[in-house]
Design an enzyme around this catalytic site. Structure first.
Site, PDB file in Angstrom:
ATOM      1  N   GLY A  89       0.813  -1.201   0.000  1.00  0.00           N
ATOM      2  CA  GLY A  89       0.000   0.000   0.000  1.00  0.00           C
ATOM      3  C   GLY A  89       0.851   1.258   0.000  1.00  0.00           C
ATOM      4  N   LEU A  90       0.357   2.312   0.665  1.00  0.00           N
ATOM      5  CA  LEU A  90       1.016   3.608   0.735  1.00  0.00           C
ATOM      6  C   LEU A  90       1.258   4.194  -0.652  1.00  0.00           C
ATOM      7  CD1 LEU A  90       3.657   2.990   3.573  1.00  0.00           C
ATOM      8  CD2 LEU A  90       1.416   4.066   3.753  1.00  0.00           C
ATOM      9  N   CYS A  91       0.303   3.966  -1.554  1.00  0.00           N
ATOM     10  CA  CYS A  91       0.416   4.524  -2.910  1.00  0.00           C
ATOM     11  C   CYS A  91      -0.897   5.188  -3.325  1.00  0.00           C
ATOM     12  CB  CYS A  91       0.844   3.455  -3.914  1.00  0.00           C
ATOM     13  SG  CYS A  91      -0.093   1.920  -3.854  1.00  0.00           S
ATOM     14  N   GLY A  92      -1.502   5.885  -2.375  1.00  0.00           N
ATOM     15  CA  GLY A  92      -2.711   6.636  -2.685  1.00  0.00           C
ATOM     16  C   GLY A  92      -3.867   5.734  -3.080  1.00  0.00           C
TER      17      GLY A  92
END
Length: 294
Positions: A89-92
């Protein structure tokens, strides 16, 4: 109201988070360049593969020698959705946009009375789709341990899909991924893999229909070998597009997170200074009041 110590700890915590997001942005930027080059290099090959496929398919036409992967089963009752997302994750909204696109397509098919099966490539897509379509997910592939996506990874997925088709488990297969446009633009895309289609390159192939080709062996035998290879190529391109899109989305998301952390640090510092000033003023008033009382 939080104490000075609480505010100081909070400022230190946000500063540590800001260092992490800044580092992740730099890592994503370094990986983005290589991923973008790989995705852009794969596009001409996949497009020319589609052009060759369209050219040979024209020669076969409605001939009985055409392979089943091109002609299909003659039905569209059972649909297989191959949903490719990222492993982390951590990709908008990168993963959620692909999953939402596939979910909307699945809902339309179910509303039309079709049977839907889902093949998840990537952990994040599986996590989103299993909430609503858990019983429909029949296969799952994770590439978390793969440092660099290669053709062998796509070929393994393609072989599973083709084996399922040969067993009669579905009639139509559609691939879902995100096409990389820029750092801030990744477009969710759906592409039909089975029955094989030439896609938008078909018009280009029709324009060169004046050329006459002789095939050795016959066109049907060539298609038997070419279509499985084309499915692997299209899946490989989708995986490369996803890697580039993920790095672009992560770079943008971490840049926003770093800026937001800076704004939060500024607000917390102002609050800390005001509260400290008020506390010092209060202590001075108490000292002066005590001195005057004496």
């Amino acid at each position: 109201m939080p104490s000075l110590k609480d505010l100081k700890n909070r400022i230190a915590s946000v500063k540590a988070t800001q260092k992490i997001t800044k580092a992740m942005k730099m890592v994503a930027a370094a990986k983005l360049r290589r991923a973008q080059e790989a995705a852009e290099a794969a596009r001409p090959y996949s497009q020319r593969m589609g052009a060759v496929l369209a050219n040979i398919a024209q020669a076969v036409g409605g001939d009985d020698s055409a392979p089943k992967l091109m002609t299909g089963t003659g039905k569209d009752d059972v649909h297989l959705l191959v949903v490719c997302t990222a492993e982390r994750g951590l990709c908008g909204g990168f993963n959620s946009s692909i999953s939402r696109f596939a979910r909307d397509h699945a809902r339309k098919l179910l509303a039309a009375g079709k049977t839907v099966k889902i093949f998840c490539v990537g952990k994040k897509g599986y996590d989103v789709l299993r909430r609503e379509f858990g019983p429909l997910i029949i296969e799952r592939v994770e590439l978390r341990d793969v440092k660099k996506v290669g053709f062998e990874n796509a070929d393994a997925i393609a072989r599973k899909v083709i084996a399922m088709f040969e067993k009669g488990e579905f009639d139509v297969c559609t691939l879902f991924y995100s096409e990389f446009k820029s750092v801030i633009s990744q477009i969710p895309t759906a592409q039909q893999l089975i029955p094989a289609t030439a896609g938008p390159v078909a018009a280009e192939a029709q324009g060169s229909a004046a050329a006459i080709y002789e095939y050795e062996p016959d066109a049907g035998a060539i298609l038997e070998d070419l279509i499985p290879r084309n499915i692997s190529v299209q899946i490989f391109r989708a995986l490369l597009e996803n890697v580039a899109g993920e790095m672009g989305a992560k770079m943008s998301a971490m840049d926003n997170a770093t800026r937001n952390a800076g704004e939060m640090i500024h607000k917390l510092t102002l609050n800390y200074n005001r509260q400290r000033q008020a506390q010092i003023t209060k202590e001075l008033i108490e000292i002066i009041s005590g001195a005057e009382a004496l």
